[in-house]
Design an enzyme around this catalytic site. Structure first.
Site, PDB file in Angstrom:
ATOM      1  N   VAL A   1       0.914  -1.153   0.000  1.00  0.00           N
ATOM      2  CA  VAL A   1       0.000   0.000   0.000  1.00  0.00           C
ATOM      3  C   VAL A   1       0.948   1.196   0.000  1.00  0.00           C
ATOM      4  O   VAL A   1       1.554   1.514   1.013  1.00  0.00           O
ATOM      5  CB  VAL A   1      -0.942  -0.011   1.221  1.00  0.00           C
ATOM      6  N   PRO A   2       1.115   1.836  -1.171  1.00  0.00           N
ATOM      7  CA  PRO A   2       2.282   2.683  -1.461  1.00  0.00           C
ATOM      8  C   PRO A   2       2.284   4.076  -0.830  1.00  0.00           C
ATOM      9  O   PRO A   2       2.225   5.094  -1.520  1.00  0.00           O
ATOM     10  CB  PRO A   2       2.249   2.765  -2.984  1.00  0.00           C
ATOM     11  N   CYS A   3       2.420   4.146   0.485  1.00  0.00           N
ATOM     12  CA  CYS A   3       2.449   5.443   1.158  1.00  0.00           C
ATOM     13  C   CYS A   3       3.660   6.277   0.726  1.00  0.00           C
ATOM     14  O   CYS A   3       3.656   7.493   0.880  1.00  0.00           O
ATOM     15  CB  CYS A   3       2.391   5.280   2.666  1.00  0.00           C
ATOM     16  N   HIS A   4       4.673   5.641   0.148  1.00  0.00           N
ATOM     17  CA  HIS A   4       5.828   6.391  -0.364  1.00  0.00           C
ATOM     18  C   HIS A   4       5.436   7.292  -1.528  1.00  0.00           C
ATOM     19  O   HIS A   4       6.162   8.219  -1.859  1.00  0.00           O
ATOM     20  CB  HIS A   4       6.967   5.442  -0.776  1.00  0.00           C
ATOM     21  N   ARG A   5       4.279   7.068  -2.125  1.00  0.00           N
ATOM     22  CA  ARG A   5       3.825   7.873  -3.260  1.00  0.00           C
ATOM     23  C   ARG A   5       3.058   9.131  -2.835  1.00  0.00           C
ATOM     24  O   ARG A   5       2.565   9.868  -3.672  1.00  0.00           O
ATOM     25  CB  ARG A   5       2.938   7.028  -4.181  1.00  0.00           C
TER      26      ARG A   5
END
Length: 183
Positions: free
Chosen positions: A146-150
């Protein structure tokens, strides 16, 4: 095992950003933890035991069971062969607003793109909740997948990141959002 407990399996997988603890239940991948050295791993396993009311079981080497597909997809992501995870996810470590924001992020912010904290808040009907979105990202139990880095600042800054800003830079560089370091 009584009806209030659930089987939890875990392992530590190597990645381009260091060891990741992966944990799964029968529902799906439930937790990804950065920098999973022995101390971090032990804390994460204790937290899972407390949350699920059962002692998490380490995956058997050579037979990863519930974690076989998550391990394969994580490796493919870091090798540049996977742009979208297709794993069943167990959302039980996120609730309420956090779960709503994380599900929106996973569904609408694809590989190689970014979204602002405020923009993501607006997408879930809470346009003034950029800081709450930041808190949800910090509490994400499934980073990378779940790409919280984005999620970045609207002015172009990286913002924060639970795995550390260098890890966020590495993930965004892997996806082509930021340039790869020169050395």
């Amino acid at each position: 095992m009584d009806s209030n407990t659930q089987f939890v399996e875990w392992t530590v997988a190597d990645s381009a950003i260091g060891p990741l603890l992966l944990a799964a239940t029968g529902q799906g991948l439930v937790n990804v933890v950065f920098h999973a050295d022995e101390a971090v791993r032990d804390r994460a396993v204790r937290a899972l035991a407390t949350r699920f009311g059962t002692e998490p079981t380490p995956a058997t080497p050579g037979h990863a069971g519930l974690l076989e597909e998550p391990i394969r997809q994580i490796a493919a992501y870091f090798d540049g062969r996977l742009r979208a995870f297709t794993l069943p996810l167990d959302w039980s470590l996120a609730a309420g607003f956090n779960r709503q924001v994380l599900r929106e992020l996973a569904a609408t912010v694809p590989y190689g793109t970014v979204v602002g904290y405020g923009d993501l808040a607006g997408r879930v009907g809470q346009p003034g909740a950029a800081q709450a979105v930041g808190a949800a990202m910090g509490a994400n139990p499934l980073p990378v997948v779940v790409p919280c880095h984005r999620v970045v600042e609207s002015g172009g800054g990286l913002g924060g990141f639970g795995g550390g800003l260098e890890t966020k830079r590495q993930l965004l560089a892997l996806e082509g959002v930021l340039p790869q370091p020169l050395f």
